[in-house]
Enzyme design. Sequence first.
Site, mmCIF file in Angstrom:
data_model
loop_
_atom_site.group_PDB
_atom_site.id
_atom_site.type_symbol
_atom_site.label_atom_id
_atom_site.label_comp_id
_atom_site.label_asym_id
_atom_site.label_seq_id
_atom_site.Cartn_x
_atom_site.Cartn_y
_atom_site.Cartn_z
ATOM 1 N N GLY A 1 10.709 -9.765 -4.416
ATOM 2 C CA GLY A 1 10.119 -10.823 -3.626
ATOM 3 C C GLY A 1 9.096 -11.606 -4.441
ATOM 4 O O GLY A 1 8.602 -11.131 -5.472
ATOM 5 N N CYS A 2 8.771 -12.804 -3.973
ATOM 6 C CA CYS A 2 7.879 -13.670 -4.744
ATOM 7 C C CYS A 2 6.460 -13.093 -4.776
ATOM 8 O O CYS A 2 5.829 -13.023 -5.839
ATOM 9 C CB CYS A 2 7.905 -15.079 -4.181
ATOM 10 S SG CYS A 2 7.723 -15.195 -2.392
ATOM 11 N N TYR A 3 5.922 -12.678 -3.627
ATOM 12 C CA TYR A 3 4.584 -12.082 -3.622
ATOM 13 C C TYR A 3 4.540 -10.807 -4.452
ATOM 14 O O TYR A 3 3.617 -10.611 -5.251
ATOM 15 C CB TYR A 3 4.132 -11.778 -2.196
ATOM 16 C CG TYR A 3 3.730 -12.962 -1.363
ATOM 17 C CD1 TYR A 3 2.663 -13.767 -1.730
ATOM 18 C CD2 TYR A 3 4.390 -13.262 -0.170
ATOM 19 C CE1 TYR A 3 2.279 -14.853 -0.933
ATOM 20 C CE2 TYR A 3 4.009 -14.329 0.626
ATOM 21 C CZ TYR A 3 2.952 -15.118 0.236
ATOM 22 O OH TYR A 3 2.561 -16.177 1.020
#
Lengths: 342, 342, 342, 342
Positions: C145-147
């Site tokens: 995921g990006c986070y």
Amino acid sequence: MGMRAAVAGASGYAGGELLRLLLGHPRIEIGALTAGGNAGTRLGELQPHLAPLADRVLEATTPDALAGHDVVFLALPHGQSAALAARLGPDTLVVDCGADFRLADAGDWQRFYGTPHAGTWPYGLPELPGARERLRTARRIAVPGCYPTAATLAVLPALTAGLAEADVVVVAASGTSGAGRAPKPHLLGSEVMGSASVYGMAGTHRHTPEIAQNLTAAAGRPVRVSFTPMLVPMPRGILATCSAPARPGTTAARLRAAYQDAYAGEPFIRLLPEGGWPATSATLGANTVLVQAALDEAAGRIVAVAAIDNLTKGTAGGAVQSANIALGLPETTGLPTTGLAP
Amino acid sequence: MGMRAAVAGASGYAGGELLRLLLGHPRIEIGALTAGGNAGTRLGELQPHLAPLADRVLEATTPDALAGHDVVFLALPHGQSAALAARLGPDTLVVDCGADFRLADAGDWQRFYGTPHAGTWPYGLPELPGARERLRTARRIAVPGCYPTAATLAVLPALTAGLAEADVVVVAASGTSGAGRAPKPHLLGSEVMGSASVYGMAGTHRHTPEIAQNLTAAAGRPVRVSFTPMLVPMPRGILATCSAPARPGTTAARLRAAYQDAYAGEPFIRLLPEGGWPATSATLGANTVLVQAALDEAAGRIVAVAAIDNLTKGTAGGAVQSANIALGLPETTGLPTTGLAP
Amino acid sequence: MGMRAAVAGASGYAGGELLRLLLGHPRIEIGALTAGGNAGTRLGELQPHLAPLADRVLEATTPDALAGHDVVFLALPHGQSAALAARLGPDTLVVDCGADFRLADAGDWQRFYGTPHAGTWPYGLPELPGARERLRTARRIAVPGCYPTAATLAVLPALTAGLAEADVVVVAASGTSGAGRAPKPHLLGSEVMGSASVYGMAGTHRHTPEIAQNLTAAAGRPVRVSFTPMLVPMPRGILATCSAPARPGTTAARLRAAYQDAYAGEPFIRLLPEGGWPATSATLGANTVLVQAALDEAAGRIVAVAAIDNLTKGTAGGAVQSANIALGLPETTGLPTTGLAP
Amino acid sequence: MGMRAAVAGASGYAGGELLRLLLGHPRIEIGALTAGGNAGTRLGELQPHLAPLADRVLEATTPDALAGHDVVFLALPHGQSAALAARLGPDTLVVDCGADFRLADAGDWQRFYGTPHAGTWPYGLPELPGARERLRTARRIAVPGCYPTAATLAVLPALTAGLAEADVVVVAASGTSGAGRAPKPHLLGSEVMGSASVYGMAGTHRHTPEIAQNLTAAAGRPVRVSFTPMLVPMPRGILATCSAPARPGTTAARLRAAYQDAYAGEPFIRLLPEGGWPATSATLGANTVLVQAALDEAAGRIVAVAAIDNLTKGTAGGAVQSANIALGLPETTGLPTTGLAP
């Protein structure tokens, strides 16, 4: 075998964009990087997005620093190019992103810039009729202004095909990078976010005579231009909405055909499908020009719109495109046609 | 003694702005709040900026819910106002922020909206010649569109003073709230931030005939209008750049005088000092119209610009202004002239 | 010799970014492009920035359409990957940009996603210890995921060097593209421009267990994570501010050395000079991670910040980076390290 | 009978916001308006949104110009308030929006500002325990910083109720107006749009000791604060995300009750319903503080968030609120609780 390019004014937005493009150029390597007040600074502090050049230290902009390159790109404040160019050999290709050598008429220059006219160099808009021939042998090139690039390419086919009267209205919205990197109160983020403003009315903006010069050359008769620039809250992009009275006999089909014919072979101009509307977001970081034209029968006008990235096709991309021609490279070398979105 | 207002469509942007203004209105208290799909929801979830109304629950939009108020503001999708208004008593002031009753010409309506024409109500732009008299006794008011408000007020004095030809070019940039609150892909933040786009070319936008109607009435002769709307990355604001050929004998001084004369007594219109440029940021949340006009002698055109907040003067503020007149209140009651900046 | 890639979900933001990168990839050519509801549409209407692919028409996402490629990138809504992947041959490299196969703990998956756990694939964050070895032979890859990408890379060296307690606070701001392209009211431009908001508090965001999983693996002991995501008005970018109590004996010099050692050989991670502050603008369109760490002696905490482009290193760039490894290509192939600014 | 206020520093953002609020204040009329370098300029050129004051000309900031008012608001660069205040009579209420008199500890001042400590004035955050009593008789008031206002009000109830450990992590995002109106390169619109950045790490920002001072006073024991400020692309607004370890026995219900009790009577603080998430957009132009708190059991932390408008509650609104108390007016006089959205 590679060529070497110097960039004078590497700390500003035009200089940064030149470097971004040259980093991806397969035939040109980056030589000297120079600046004015920022000489001595690591590029990583000024242009942190150019990671591969982060440790380069800027030199002072002098003829010596710029000597010995195949091509020198000047991205300097107005008025500084002439003296530098005079010190660079006649065989060096000098590409000026500033305004100094764009205008053919010394009176226009004097009226809009208030200083003596430096001269006129071949004009780096390859899409203009006959321009590629002139650029092929040029050693000095004046890169067009960002607004003139967008406005000229929006209306050019309507004028050259004789469909529009020589009386053009241009209203163009620009992102803030077009105003440069020198800090001024009205360019603060707090001021520009959330606001649209005009910042030159009734033909006072300096790009007015340049637009008129281009359109007059294309039309073969004097073209009057009403130009209003707007500042809108985005870093990049120009959207130029242009219109002119339709000449008798103009039909939607003839208008469409004129644009298709004019731009069929152009590698960077994309005529949108009928009904499509240009948006600057589709051009960010690309050398692309999105164009659309339509006939407003009720108003009796041709409306033509162009969207560009002011720093790419509007400045640095246009500069590299013309340099490619003058250096004998394929015109599209190193120039992206894919944008960054969203 | 206070009056009571109902707001139908309280969950949208126009409805929210009506409530924001009515919360500060000293003579009108807020009665029924209704919505369509959002009926049953607490207003605090939909309009969290309206803290004093956070615990109000929206009712369904029905004639019964709206009955018994001195004034009913309609902020509904096109086509819903007529049936509702027919059920509200003839003594109730009904102020429609939608388009249904703006156009006098049924053919124009049919052409641009594609549905049967509902009729024509007195037009709520008090600054138009003769409008205040008509509004004073009106019980039905059609609030102008946001673009027509800006464009009409920009060029009105040039036309009424006979300085401009009846051939007007309007290019106007709008913030995104003008497109409403219904979620659509092209209105996503990811799409609009960083982008300027046209979204209606060659006279296809529905506000085109409304602008022409206003200018034709003002000029006393048919005015042709070329209108191009642009979407720019800001929530609020319209900046309308308008121009028209200058008629013979027009001078900068006569132009300036025409604007000064026309707007000297207008409480919400501020003609900027000569050389000043309108910015939408100075109008946010205010019922203000910033106007500037200049003569471009080289292009032979009058250029006139107006900046407004599309939700305030362009919608809800204009609605309250006209309602004040029809209710016998001072026209400026409850309407801010101070904006929120930066 | 080139390889061929299919992209499933080509109409969304992750799919568009995959295509942007693949257009510049010298060893992978673009094969099938598929979509769900947008099947049958020209890509030029959905992704107008991808000019070279404008005339490609999207196919429906089916196993047949995706068959016969060396690598298939999945950019689909949660829950759709498993069934598709099961129909793609075991020798096809399948790289899933969705969440389905990221979590090792079925209970975590169930708790945060509410559906049955599809399984666990090798995790595509090459910078994690041991990851490159695992990816080299993987035929199924779960893209982080990006986070989690930003938060993990911000604090990793502090944990692996034993300088930070296993109690990490992450507050991260994201641009709006991280929320995807499906139109929702709170993602409208009118809503997000001018506003910062939290949208998940107290560990409710689905990326929380993924961050904890990564940090726990790196630290070799359970790491507690407090994660708060914020939405800020920009299309791209994540800025993750992380902190943890400093363990006894931690000094600024040891902290700096830990980061230098950990990231010395990483091609996409740039540890900023001391005193430098990460900004997402320097990463736009690049696969770069900007990292900075500092010791706050008064608060007894290590503070570490990472900036990435959520669509590039945070999604599609990370996917291509891992795919390069699994395909036996140099890890950096086709991945830009130069960003687009301003 | 009205009182008269002078505003020193009327050309900046804090000064402009003071004037915006005072224009709507029913008991205070606007007297002298002064500035430094902008003395002699019409306010309409500097603050065009304040239409009713457009023709006022700024005077130079001198004790004479400020004399004879009931209240003098100072919105000056750091270090200029002490000398001016010494020349204003002891009966004049002087409200300083600058930092000079906020800190009680001279060592903190010296460490963070590097200049001699000017002294300590009663601190203008009425929501702090005991503050209203002190403000009632104060003739000198130090207005809190914008970050300390948001961070303090976010975590205050958790500390005073004994639910949180004295170890607080604050990560706060601010709009650009918090950095003032002096033009600096990193505050240009081109730089800030599209970018989130940290600009102070590891406790180096000057608001750090002020937050710690407030929380220490509230908790009755030394509170350690880790503070990281972020700049995000919006003109106004602060979103402060704060967390601290939960003390044993803390439950979600007790946490909720603590916030309800603490803020039940506060006119400007709105505790959101459970599950609601603060957004700065709902506070723009209002003196409102939106607060939410939640318990993250897995992480063992209390997470508390506050959203404010940095120029309203964070500066000028807070100043007027405290001035109202000191002037014997109802605390809410003239202070909007309705924001401007979208």
